[in-house]
Scaffold this motif. Structure first.
Motif, PDB file in Angstrom:
ATOM      1  N   TYR A   1      -8.461 -11.067  -1.458  1.00 18.08           N
ATOM      2  CA  TYR A   1      -8.702 -10.924  -2.899  1.00 18.08           C
ATOM      3  C   TYR A   1      -7.519 -11.492  -3.672  1.00 18.08           C
ATOM      4  CZ  TYR A   1      -5.279  -7.135  -3.087  1.00 18.08           C
ATOM      5  OH  TYR A   1      -4.109  -6.407  -3.024  1.00 18.08           O
TER       6      TYR A   1
ATOM      7  N   TYR B   1      -1.691  -5.028  -9.654  1.00 17.73           N
ATOM      8  CA  TYR B   1      -2.744  -5.106  -8.643  1.00 17.73           C
ATOM      9  C   TYR B   1      -2.636  -6.439  -7.902  1.00 17.73           C
ATOM     10  CZ  TYR B   1      -7.238  -4.531  -6.343  1.00 17.73           C
ATOM     11  OH  TYR B   1      -8.216  -4.382  -5.395  1.00 17.73           O
ATOM     12  N   GLY B   2      -2.395  -6.361  -6.610  1.00 16.48           N
ATOM     13  CA  GLY B   2      -2.226  -7.574  -5.811  1.00 16.48           C
ATOM     14  C   GLY B   2      -0.775  -7.934  -5.555  1.00 16.48           C
ATOM     15  N   LEU B   3       0.139  -7.204  -6.152  1.00 18.24           N
ATOM     16  CA  LEU B   3       1.559  -7.381  -5.843  1.00 18.24           C
ATOM     17  C   LEU B   3       1.875  -6.466  -4.661  1.00 18.24           C
ATOM     18  CD1 LEU B   3       4.539  -8.232  -6.432  1.00 18.24           C
ATOM     19  CD2 LEU B   3       4.673  -6.234  -7.937  1.00 18.24           C
ATOM     20  N   ILE B   4       2.329  -7.029  -3.569  1.00 16.11           N
ATOM     21  CA  ILE B   4       2.630  -6.217  -2.393  1.00 16.11           C
ATOM     22  C   ILE B   4       3.862  -5.369  -2.715  1.00 16.11           C
ATOM     23  CG2 ILE B   4       3.150  -6.236   0.072  1.00 16.11           C
ATOM     24  CD1 ILE B   4       1.524  -8.840   0.255  1.00 16.11           C
ATOM     25  N   ALA B   5       3.636  -4.059  -2.739  1.00 14.36           N
ATOM     26  CA  ALA B   5       4.608  -3.153  -3.338  1.00 14.36           C
ATOM     27  C   ALA B   5       5.906  -3.055  -2.558  1.00 14.36           C
ATOM     28  CB  ALA B   5       3.977  -1.766  -3.461  1.00 14.36           C
TER      29      ALA B   5
ATOM     30  N   ASN C   1      -7.797  -1.912 -12.578  1.00 16.87           N
ATOM     31  CA  ASN C   1      -7.432  -1.727 -11.170  1.00 16.87           C
ATOM     32  C   ASN C   1      -6.007  -1.227 -10.975  1.00 16.87           C
ATOM     33  OD1 ASN C   1      -9.894  -2.501 -10.039  1.00 16.87           O
ATOM     34  ND2 ASN C   1      -9.377  -4.656 -10.264  1.00 16.87           N
TER      35      ASN C   1
ATOM     36  N   ARG D   1       2.054   0.805   5.845  1.00 20.17           N
ATOM     37  CA  ARG D   1       0.753   0.213   6.196  1.00 20.17           C
ATOM     38  C   ARG D   1       0.898  -0.999   7.114  1.00 20.17           C
ATOM     39  NH1 ARG D   1      -1.891  -0.789   0.715  1.00 20.17           N
ATOM     40  NH2 ARG D   1      -0.689   1.069   0.196  1.00 20.17           N
TER      41      ARG D   1
ATOM     42  N   TYR E   1      -3.935  -5.855  10.078  1.00 25.33           N
ATOM     43  CA  TYR E   1      -3.641  -7.249   9.726  1.00 25.33           C
ATOM     44  C   TYR E   1      -2.187  -7.519  10.070  1.00 25.33           C
ATOM     45  CZ  TYR E   1      -2.539  -4.252   5.750  1.00 25.33           C
ATOM     46  OH  TYR E   1      -2.108  -3.206   4.982  1.00 25.33           O
TER      47      TYR E   1
ATOM     48  N   PRO F   1     -10.464  -3.599  -0.665  1.00 25.54           N
ATOM     49  CA  PRO F   1      -9.019  -3.651  -0.396  1.00 25.54           C
ATOM     50  C   PRO F   1      -8.324  -2.288  -0.560  1.00 25.54           C
ATOM     51  CG  PRO F   1      -9.665  -5.583  -1.661  1.00 25.54           C
ATOM     52  CD  PRO F   1     -10.886  -4.691  -1.581  1.00 25.54           C
ATOM     53  N   VAL F   2      -8.819  -1.453  -1.479  1.00 26.08           N
ATOM     54  CA  VAL F   2      -8.127  -0.181  -1.740  1.00 26.08           C
ATOM     55  C   VAL F   2      -8.293   0.789  -0.563  1.00 26.08           C
ATOM     56  CG1 VAL F   2      -7.967   1.827  -3.269  1.00 26.08           C
ATOM     57  CG2 VAL F   2      -8.353  -0.451  -4.238  1.00 26.08           C
TER      58      VAL F   2
ATOM     59  N   GLY G   1      -6.521  -0.084   2.702  1.00 25.99           N
ATOM     60  CA  GLY G   1      -5.061  -0.206   2.665  1.00 25.99           C
ATOM     61  C   GLY G   1      -4.563  -1.636   2.696  1.00 25.99           C
ATOM     62  N   MET G   2      -5.294  -2.553   2.045  1.00 25.19           N
ATOM     63  CA  MET G   2      -4.829  -3.943   2.003  1.00 25.19           C
ATOM     64  C   MET G   2      -3.531  -4.022   1.206  1.00 25.19           C
ATOM     65  SD  MET G   2      -6.479  -5.834   3.813  1.00 25.19           S
ATOM     66  CE  MET G   2      -7.769  -6.947   4.162  1.00 25.19           C
ATOM     67  N   PRO G   3      -2.625  -4.916   1.602  1.00 27.95           N
ATOM     68  CA  PRO G   3      -1.373  -5.066   0.852  1.00 27.95           C
ATOM     69  C   PRO G   3      -1.669  -5.393  -0.612  1.00 27.95           C
ATOM     70  CG  PRO G   3      -1.301  -6.352   2.892  1.00 27.95           C
ATOM     71  CD  PRO G   3      -2.701  -5.836   2.750  1.00 27.95           C
ATOM     72  N   GLY G   4      -0.960  -4.737  -1.516  1.00 26.73           N
ATOM     73  CA  GLY G   4      -1.087  -5.042  -2.939  1.00 26.73           C
ATOM     74  C   GLY G   4      -2.167  -4.269  -3.663  1.00 26.73           C
ATOM     75  N   SER G   5      -3.048  -3.561  -2.921  1.00 28.67           N
ATOM     76  CA  SER G   5      -4.109  -2.827  -3.599  1.00 28.67           C
ATOM     77  C   SER G   5      -3.545  -1.525  -4.176  1.00 28.67           C
ATOM     78  CB  SER G   5      -5.246  -2.527  -2.629  1.00 28.67           C
ATOM     79  OG  SER G   5      -4.798  -1.668  -1.608  1.00 28.67           O
ATOM     80  N   LEU G   6      -4.224  -1.010  -5.199  1.00 24.87           N
ATOM     81  CA  LEU G   6      -3.731   0.181  -5.891  1.00 24.87           C
ATOM     82  C   LEU G   6      -4.862   1.184  -6.103  1.00 24.87           C
ATOM     83  CD1 LEU G   6      -1.630  -1.540  -8.725  1.00 24.87           C
ATOM     84  CD2 LEU G   6      -0.711  -0.304  -6.757  1.00 24.87           C
TER      85      LEU G   6
END
Lengths: 482, 478
Positions: free
Chosen positions: A107, A205-209, A240, A327, A333, B41-42, B45-50
């Motif tokens: 995504y 949203y989409g920023l790898i934290a 989101n 994670r 992945y 994605p949420v 646990g996909m990277p970057g999801s919130l």
């Protein structure tokens, strides 16, 4: 004048006027990357094919808008780079880590879809410190990025690839992320403009934290106007992201006016004390003088709590990181160790092999401060300190519109001199991390260079959601320098 | 001479909320579905999801809190519970530790002595469910399905206020009725939408201090809960009587073997490193929201029981059964609305409906016939269009396939023959064919008439009103 010399806004104007093709500009940038990036290593992934396809489709879109080009975004057709911790669908996104070395997101980050709908061409993903943890871009699993001003020096970090790409003409603008200075400090080291917006202004949203309560995506560019234009595209509420602010930002580009008359600017005395390089101090104070000459009211003041910002920051950021990075376990992945004996051995080996030393250091630190028996003494105390620092800034903003200071204590250090002493490296974040702890916006704008020609940045911090005043002040300063 | 022991029990009850979508994303909570099809994605646990909180989860949690006399925490938050396990895609579960949404409540239960007793509720918190692991023996690997990951749960933690298995069952039934009346969950133990972990200890009667407790897991029926409590009580007493100590540990109940075994002890307890989730802003419960939830509260069981008593002339026992399940009560009310025969409706529920439900193991929420059609059937009997036995046989069909009984009676020619001439002819023939019975009747054996009624009904293929047959028989035998 080469195509590469245009600013983002200028390039888009030329494209809309039909003087430059979108593919022409994209090819020029890709060729330049091909020639230059082997020396700089600003990119982890260059997506040439995808970029050229996008350029073709944008050119067609432009044809449909003949006569009404003004309806297209001010950055239509411009090639951009994206830091490699921001997800782009179907484009490898690594966080400069071995553990995500093969990760392809399913995504788009909200900022990416906003940029692309505005007609930006994403040319690739830029190098960074692994998981945005570092101040030099040396902790990347994909090699060190070099400073275009002097390739013996670091570009800063963690958004070092984005800053170096812009400084060397390999991108007209870029997205970075800033958890403790990761946009502003490399912008300062590379001589470009970088803005950390207010926490919540831009969707995460989409920023790898890394540190969720501190992370903020922001624009980097050749000048203040470009940066304001990018912010206009990426800012705004996102359903989101529960922490994104639901309020109208207005047009940031309109804030690019030369006017600081009567603007009250405070200079924290503590930011100019011991530890600050003489030349940096002199240059930043000269910048303050320039703004004063333009009509701003400059005043020194005692901010307070400066010495507590670094320990509070590293406690909170590491705590959040230790949880955010759980994670990455080899299950779903990314990297998984080749041989293992049972589940826990797989976790252990995957993570031991997949993370670099700086990331492991912060995971350990963060796990420790959250562990039972230490939570109150470290994590909770750090939250209290954070609240006190925020109060100190609130008090300052009752008197001042803008707080001015240096971005970093020195100019870009030589490659290989920072990682040997992590504590010293952490101390280099002293001027930038408060903006993250408080959530306030801050911008870094070039204000000169040292004796060896290395760029120096000026930092301006503003009130919550008052990016406009920062943009106006930075723009006025930028124009006054020319 | 052994001592008398008292059992002390507290419960942790997980209830799956009846929201259409998950707690932190828009994925469906529907049961079943191919593995990993209700995911995004949420919840993977996909990277970057919130995560973004589903407001309905909060509303349900507050509604349950209000119905169990809890204080609602006006400023609460979510915390991360960190632990590594593959069913948990982020390797942390989003839950509430420091500031649960509801606190300090109680419910009133009826114990085995018929007395009302208060069971205090320590807290109710919201959290997400995990995915499901399946071991594939053929490939010798473990597969994970994240369809359940992010399904909303509330955990209701009681104080150690229960003293017997009966009290525990009564407490669970009270919770189940309350929560299903609110529409917040269907609370099915066997399907896992209600799960109870039982904390249990024993102490000599009269002793103030609690004994060392164990936690019993894997209890998916009231029967298993009762057995587990009895089994664990006996095990702990045996230990104490033989001079040993009870170890604080989590035990897994095996209902087939009727025994439990330890899962993990306190020594290897994990440090979950709880801390506030920075991705979710604190939850502020406004006066308006509380008012909205209060106003939306449906009629609960005690009020319903009282109203039935006042409005309908039906036995208290029947009221108890009908109101024990919201779906049953709805069926009663909706059918009565149409046919205006509360007593008859109640009789149908208590008789045929419960019988068939038991025989076919059907839950009230899965009944297929509509209240309208049941009402029509009842009216057909009332208007003597069909007799009771005919109605019962029609209903047996309606129970598995909903249809309009009026049309059915019409189409199949099942109407009671009201034509006196036809009935008279038939009875005359029955009297001729059964002279012995006629004789018996005339000799004063009143019972003989039953046989003659039966013979007539048989000859009429059931399409006669038995009381009319009875009357005419008597008349003709005079």
């Amino acid at each position: 004048m080469s195509i590469l010399d245009y600013s983002a806004l200028e390039l888009s104007k030329e494209i809309k006027a039909g003087n430059i093709g979108v593919a022409e500009a994209t090819k020029a940038v890709l060729d330049h990357i091909n020639n230059t990036d082997k020396n700089i290593n600003a990119f982890i992934t260059v997506a040439d094919e995808r970029a050229l396809q996008k350029a073709e489709s944008l050119q067609k879109q432009l044809a449909e808008y003949r006569g009404k080009e003004a309806e297209l975004s001010p950055l239509f057709g411009v090639p951009f780079a994206v830091k490699d911790n921001i997800c782009v669908k179907n484009m490898r996104t690594t966080c400069a880590s071995k553990i995500l070395g093969n990760f392809v997101p399913t995504y788009d980050a909200t900022v990416v879809s906003r940029l692309e709908s505005a007609g930006a061409v994403i040319i690739g993903k830029t190098n960074m410190d692994e998981f945005a943890m570092g101040s030099t871009s040396e902790t990347s699993a994909f090699g060190i990025t070099k400073n275009p001003a002097d390739t013996d020096c670091v570009p800063g970090g963690s958004s070092g690839g984005s800053a170096a790409a812009i400084a060397s003409g390999m991108a007209y603008g870029a997205l970075g992320s800033d958890t403790g200075g990761s946009i502003r400090q490399p912008a300062s080291y590379c001589g470009v403009v970088g803005l950390k917006p207010t926490y919540g202004r831009v969707s995460r949203y989409g920023l790898i934290a890394y540190g969720s309560s501190l992370d903020q995506i922001g624009p980097m560019g050749k000048n203040v106007e470009d940066v304001a234009a990018i912010l206009d595209i990426i800012a705004g509420h996102d359903k989101n992201d529960a922490t994104s602010a639901d309020l109208e930002g207005g047009c940031f580009a309109d804030a690019c006016v030369e006017d600081v008359k009567g603007l009250k600017i405070g200079i924290p005395k503590g930011y100019f004390a011991e530890g600050l390089d003489g030349k940096v101090k002199e240059t930043v104070l000269a910048a303050a003088k320039t703004l004063e000459e333009k009509g701003a009211i400059i005043e020194e003041f005692d901010l307070g709590f400066e010495e507590y910002a670094i320990p509070a920051y590293y406690t909170i950021a590491s705590a959040e990181a230790s949880s955010n990075l759980e994670r990455f376990d080899g299950i779903k992945y990314g990297y998984r160790t080749k041989e293992f004996n049972g589940l826990h051995n797989m976790y252990k080996k995957t993570r031991s092999e997949g993370f670099g030393p700086e990331v492991k250091r912060r995971i350990m630190l963060g796990s420790f401060v959250l562990s039972s028996g230490y939570y109150d003494a470290y994590y909770l105390k750090a939250l209290k300190v954070r609240a006190l620092i925020k109060e100190a800034f609130d008090r300052a903003f009752e008197k001042y519109d803008v707080i001015l200071g240096p971005v970093a204590p020195t100019t870009a250090p030589k490659i290989g001199t920072s990682l040997t002493d992590p504590l010293k490296m952490y101390l280099g974040d002293i001027y930038t991390i408060s903006a993250n702890l408080c959530g306030i916006p801050a911008i870094s704008v070039p204000c000169g260079s040292d004796d060896s020609g290395m760029p120096i940045g000026l930092q301006l911090m503003g009130k919550m959601f008052d990016e406009k005043t920062l943009i106006r002040t930075a723009y006025t300063f930028e124009k006054a320098r020319v | 001479m052994s001592k008398e022991y008292e059992t002390v029990i507290g419960l942790e009850v997980h209830v799956e909320l009846a929201t259409k979508t998950k707690i932190f994303c828009g994925c469906s909570t529907a049961f079943g579905g191919e593995p990993n099809t209700h995911t995004c994605p949420v919840c993977t646990g996909m990277p970057g999801s919130l995560p973004v909180l589903n407001k309905q989860v909060l509303k349900y949690a507050i509604a349950v809190g209000l119905a169990t006399n809890c204080e609602i925490t006006r400023f609460s938050q979510f915390d991360r519970k960190n632990y590594f396990y593959p069913d948990n895609p982020q390797n942390y579960q989003i839950s509430q530790l420091y500031m649960p949404i509801c606190r300090d409540g109680h419910v009133e239960i009826e114990n085995e002595a018929g007395e009302t007793k208060k069971v205090r509720i320590h807290e109710i918190h919201m959290e997400e469910d995990a995915g499901k692991l399946t071991h594939d023996d053929f490939y010798d690997c473990t597969l994970v399905d994240y369809n359940r990951s992010g399904v909303p749960l509330i955990e209701i933690v009681s104080e150690p206020d229960m003293r017997s298995a009966e009290e525990v069952i009564s407490y669970l039934e009270t919770l189940r009725t309350t929560i299903s009346y609110l529409g917040a969950s269907d609370c099915k133990l066997n399907e896992g939408s209600m799960r109870a972990d039982v904390n249990i200890s024993v102490r000599p009667v009269g002793e103030k201090a609690f004994g060392t407790r164990t936690e019993m897991k894997n209890l998916n029926s009231f029967r298993a809960i009762t057995h587990a409590i009895e089994g664990e009580r006996a095990r702990q007493i045996d230990l104490l009587e033989s001079g040993e100590k009870v170890v604080q540990e989590t035990r897994r109940w095996d209902d087939i073997k009727g025994e439990s075994y330890p899962m993990r002890s306190k020594e290897d307890a994990q440090d979950y490193r709880y801390f506030p989730d920075p991705d979710l802003p604190p939850i502020e419960v406004s006066d308006e929201l509380l008012e909205e939830i209060r106003a939306a509260k449906p009629e609960m069981r005690p009020e319903k029981m009282k109203r039935y008593k006042d409005e309908y002339d039906i036995p208290e026992y029947d009221i108890g059964i009908i109101t024990s399940n919201k779906h049953l009560a709805d069926l009663f009310e909706e059918t009565t609305d149409v046919c205006k025969q509360p007593k008859k409706v109640s009789n149908w529920i208590m008789g045929e409906i419960l019988r068939l439900m038991k025989e076919t193991e059907t839950d009230p929420e899965n009944l297929v016939f509509s209240p309208e059609n049941l009402a029509k059937l009842i009216l057909l009997v009332e208007q003597k269009v069909i007799n009771n036995n005919m109605a019962k046989s029609i209903f047996e069909k309606m129970f598995s396939e909903d249809f309009d009984p009026e049309k059915y009676v019409e189409e199949h020619g099942l109407k009671t023959v009201a034509d006196d001439g036809a009935l008279r002819k038939c009875i005359e023939q029955v009297l001729i064919d059964n002279p012995k019975s006629v004789e018996d009747f005339k000799a004063g054996k009143d019972k003989a008439i039953g046989f003659l009624v039966g013979q007539t009904m048989k000859a009429m293929k059931g399409k006669a009103d038995p009381s009319a047959v009875n009357e005419m028989l008597r008349e003709l035998m005079k």
